[in-house]
Write an enzyme that holds these catalytic residues in place. Structure first.
Site, PDB file in Angstrom:
ATOM      1  N   ARG A 184      46.306  44.363  47.401  1.00 12.20           N
ATOM      2  CA  ARG A 184      47.608  43.739  47.097  1.00 12.20           C
ATOM      3  C   ARG A 184      47.414  42.394  46.398  1.00 12.20           C
ATOM      4  O   ARG A 184      47.671  42.254  45.211  1.00 12.20           O
ATOM      5  CB  ARG A 184      48.418  43.609  48.400  1.00 12.20           C
ATOM      6  N   ASP A 185      46.915  41.389  47.127  1.00 13.72           N
ATOM      7  CA  ASP A 185      46.771  40.041  46.554  1.00 13.72           C
ATOM      8  C   ASP A 185      45.776  40.082  45.396  1.00 13.72           C
ATOM      9  O   ASP A 185      45.962  39.428  44.359  1.00 13.72           O
ATOM     10  CB  ASP A 185      46.285  39.080  47.652  1.00 13.72           C
ATOM     11  N   HIS A 207      44.959  32.283  55.545  1.00 14.30           N
ATOM     12  CA  HIS A 207      44.957  32.988  54.251  1.00 14.30           C
ATOM     13  C   HIS A 207      44.546  31.965  53.192  1.00 14.30           C
ATOM     14  O   HIS A 207      45.372  31.227  52.659  1.00 14.30           O
ATOM     15  CB  HIS A 207      46.366  33.543  54.006  1.00 14.30           C
ATOM     16  N   HIS A 230      42.860  30.726  49.687  1.00 19.51           N
ATOM     17  CA  HIS A 230      42.420  31.012  48.311  1.00 19.51           C
ATOM     18  C   HIS A 230      41.315  30.015  47.948  1.00 19.51           C
ATOM     19  O   HIS A 230      41.222  28.934  48.518  1.00 19.51           O
ATOM     20  CB  HIS A 230      43.613  30.928  47.351  1.00 19.51           C
ATOM     21  N   CYS A 277      48.351  34.396  43.054  1.00 13.78           N
ATOM     22  CA  CYS A 277      49.775  34.669  42.909  1.00 13.78           C
ATOM     23  C   CYS A 277      50.171  34.370  41.465  1.00 13.78           C
ATOM     24  O   CYS A 277      50.020  33.238  41.006  1.00 13.78           O
ATOM     25  CB  CYS A 277      50.568  33.791  43.879  1.00 13.78           C
ATOM     26  N   ASN A 334      41.275  35.039  46.667  1.00 14.71           N
ATOM     27  CA  ASN A 334      41.167  34.785  48.108  1.00 14.71           C
ATOM     28  C   ASN A 334      39.701  34.576  48.451  1.00 14.71           C
ATOM     29  O   ASN A 334      38.808  34.972  47.695  1.00 14.71           O
ATOM     30  CB  ASN A 334      41.644  36.014  48.892  1.00 14.71           C
TER      31      ASN A 334
END
Ligand code: HMG
Ligand code: MG
Length: 305
Positions: free
Chosen positions: A12-13, A204, A206, A237, A246
């Protein structure tokens, strides 16, 4: 042996920030590889508007074709009721709602003010829970916003509080643009842990400025045992300028297992997955452990470096 639950967000990310759109079948194969490597918690896609994130426009098709295995749970991002209706038609196990602690990033990312977002998410969480689905919450820009700079811990706490009130089971704290440093992580967590139990928070991080791994380490020292990461270190993002990957799952697993913290993930098998994605995407992925593993692997005759 102490344990950390790793939430793998690469599908996803990771993929949402890639200019190349991977075919659904390639994504399905990545999921298969992740499961074979022992990954159990997989964020697979998003039911956001396909115009906003074209890379994940195949959410329904992917969700319907993901391999099933004992103990594996798939999650998808859901931004609103429309996204929830799409998700409920698929076998995705659980959802994640998301918003930012800073106004400008929230507006750029989901086209609403923070206050306008709360009722939208409230409805999603309520309907999802009525259908027996657990929902995670994400707070973005916890440690800094690409548009506004500093973000106050009080604002982060307010957003976390609203998410818990809605009924999310956990809140993942996003360093969306990778600005946090270890002292800041410690200070922010010290404040938040006065309000919320450690087992309901996740980290989370990055890695835009190279601090994601050390920030994850500090979070662990502060009692956080759920950490998000992305195979190969992909991620970012598209609505947060300058955001990069990430923390790489390989780097996190290497560090944790070396420290005697169990992750359940087989590093060699994970590196094979990321190596195949690297080949597909055609550029070196950021994970240092992946690169060192590939460099020390015996090369077949004629194989490119
Ligand atoms: P909007 O344009 O304000 O939506 O977008 P709207 O409610 O005004 O509706 C406009 C049209 O879109 C309507 O269609 C809706 O049906 C449709 P029309 O009637 O005009 O034909 N629509 C949808 N279609 C499909 N799926 C949907 C959906 N919703 C509305 N879910 C919206 C609002 C939230 C949809 C949009 O802004 C969006 O999709 N944003 C997503 C951005 C995104 O995915 N960002 C990256 C994920 S967050 C992240 O990466 C951070 C994180 O990793 C943590 C961290 O690192 O900090 C989680
Ligand atoms: Mg993220």
């Amino acid at each position: 042996m102490p344990e950390v639950r790793i939430v793998e967000v690469g599908l996803r990310d990771g993929l949402q920030n890639e200019s190349a759109i991977l075919p659904t079948e390639v994504k399905r194969k990545i999921a298969e590889g992740l499961i074979a490597a022992g990954v159990r918690d997989i964020e697979a896609t998003s039911f956001v508007h396909p115009r906003w994130i074209p890379q994940l426009a195949d959410a329904e098709e992917l969700a319907g074709s993901l391999p099933r295995a004992e103990g594996v749970r798939y999650r998808a991002l859901v931004p609103n009721r429309k996204g929830l209706e799409r998700a409920l038609d698929t076998p995705i196990d659980e959802y994640a709602v998301f918003l930012s602690a800073s106004e400008t990033h929230n507006r750029k990312n989901i086209n609403k003010s923070i206050d306008e977002t709360f009722p939208v998410l409230e409805e999603v969480v309520q309907l999802a829970r009525e259908r027996g689905k657990r929902v995670r919450g994400y707070v973005s820009t916890v440690f800094g916003c690409p548009y506004e700079g500093e973000v106050s811990v009080a604002q982060v706490a307010k957003v976390c509080d609203r998410l818990f009130e809605m009924g999310v089971y956990e809140v993942s704290l996003g360093d969306t643009i990778g600005v946090a440093h270890p002292r800041q992580v410690k200070e922010v967590l010290q404040d938040l842990l006065r309000l919320f139990p450690a087992d309901r928070l996740a980290g989370h991080f990055h890695d835009t400025r190279g601090t994601a791994l050390v920030n994850a380490y500090v979070a662990l020292e502060m009692g956080i045992t759920t950490l998000d990461s992305s195979f190969g270190g992909l991620g970012g993002c598209p609505y947060a300028p300058g955001a990069s990957g990430n923390v790489a799952t390989e780097d996190l697993v290497y560090m944790l297992e070396g420290m005697g913290v169990s992750t359940g993930i087989d590093l060699e098998a994970l590196c094979r997955v990321s190596a195949s994605v690297q080949e597909r995407i055609g550029r070196r992925l950021p994970s240092k452990v992946l690169q060192s593993t590939l460099a020390s692997r015996p090369r077949k005759r004629g194989e490119k470096e």
